[in-house]
Design a protein around this motif. Structure first.
Motif, short mmCIF file in Angstrom:
data_model
loop_
_atom_site.label_atom_id
_atom_site.label_comp_id
_atom_site.label_asym_id
_atom_site.label_seq_id
_atom_site.Cartn_x
_atom_site.Cartn_y
_atom_site.Cartn_z
N PHE A 221 -4.57 6.11 -0.84
CA PHE A 221 -4.34 4.99 -0.45
C PHE A 221 -4.14 4.39 -1.91
O PHE A 221 -5.26 4.12 -2.23
CB PHE A 221 -4.94 4.12 0.37
N ARG A 222 -3.10 3.59 -2.28
CA ARG A 222 -2.97 2.98 -3.68
C ARG A 222 -2.49 1.72 -3.48
O ARG A 222 -1.44 1.28 -2.78
CB ARG A 222 -1.89 3.77 -4.50
N ARG A 223 -3.03 0.76 -4.27
CA ARG A 223 -2.84 -0.62 -4.02
C ARG A 223 -3.07 -1.55 -5.31
O ARG A 223 -4.15 -1.20 -6.12
CB ARG A 223 -3.29 -1.34 -2.64
N THR B 14 0.81 -1.19 -0.05
CA THR B 14 0.03 0.08 0.08
C THR B 14 0.74 1.13 -0.07
O THR B 14 1.61 1.39 0.80
CB THR B 14 -1.10 -0.04 1.17
N LEU C 32 -7.49 -2.34 3.29
CA LEU C 32 -6.74 -2.73 2.21
C LEU C 32 -6.33 -4.14 2.39
O LEU C 32 -6.20 -4.74 1.13
CB LEU C 32 -6.02 -1.58 1.74
#
Length: 191
Positions: free
Chosen positions: A28-30, A9, A145
């Motif tokens: 938040f990037r995943r 993440t 996440l």
């Protein structure tokens, strides 16, 4: 939980205008090893949301009002399946917070998820203590996440999505997200 699972993440912080005014935005990037349609369904289907995020109920359509467990009320602002969902949170008109879910196709059938929470609030009261509103997001979204990843892979098992903050196996995700956000909040204050 492995360090690899936590480190997947990426988090950033910036500012932009929302209906309620200038907001700090935590993104938040995943990347998930699942199709965009599967990730979209996991993020918009109330039965699936209850497994990894929180119980969600109400009118899940543009203009519709909903509740999301202890996270409070919301209203759907935009829905462009399977790529974009924007909701206002916190009640009021305009609402003090907005969440935007952006999905795009990644390489080899993966999906890139960007989850942006924009807030005009400075602080949250948790258990009688005041905390920076953005910093608090780490404790909520960090583990969620990870549980979304486990849900999509079919390895989540039985969990109570309202109690993720109490699970030892998710503690590394919480600590990673909160420590990253603490650093970003501090840099933002000094800008």
């Amino acid at each position: 939980m492995s360090t690899t699972e936590t480190a997947k993440t990426d988090i950033e912080l910036y500012r932009r205008e929302i209906a309620a005014g200038e907001a700090r935005c935590a993104v938040f990037r995943r990347v998930y090893d699942a199709s965009i349609e599967d990730v979209w369904d996991a993020c918009t289907n109330p039965d699936r949301l209850a497994r990894w995020y929180a119980p969600v109920a109400g009118e899940l359509r543009p203009g519709g009002d909903f509740t999301q467990g202890d996270f409070g009320p919301g209203r759907v602002l935009r829905c462009e399946a399977p790529r974009l969902l924007t909701v206002a949170l916190g009640g009021g008109d305009p609402a003090p917070d907005e969440i935007e879910l952006r999905l795009s196709e990644g390489p080899d059938g993966t999906t890139i998820l960007e989850f942006e929470h924009a807030t005009t609030l400075d602080e949250h009261n948790i258990g009688g203590r005041l905390f920076d509103a953005v910093y608090c997001m780490g404790g909520g979204y960090g583990p969620r996440l990870v549980t979304l990843d486990r849900h999509l892979r079919g390895t989540l098992g039985e969990v109570d999505a309202t109690q993720l903050h109490l699970r030892e196996d998710l503690r590394p995700a919480i600590e990673h997200a909160m420590s990253t956000l603490a650093d970003l909040v501090e840099k933002d204050k000094n800008r």
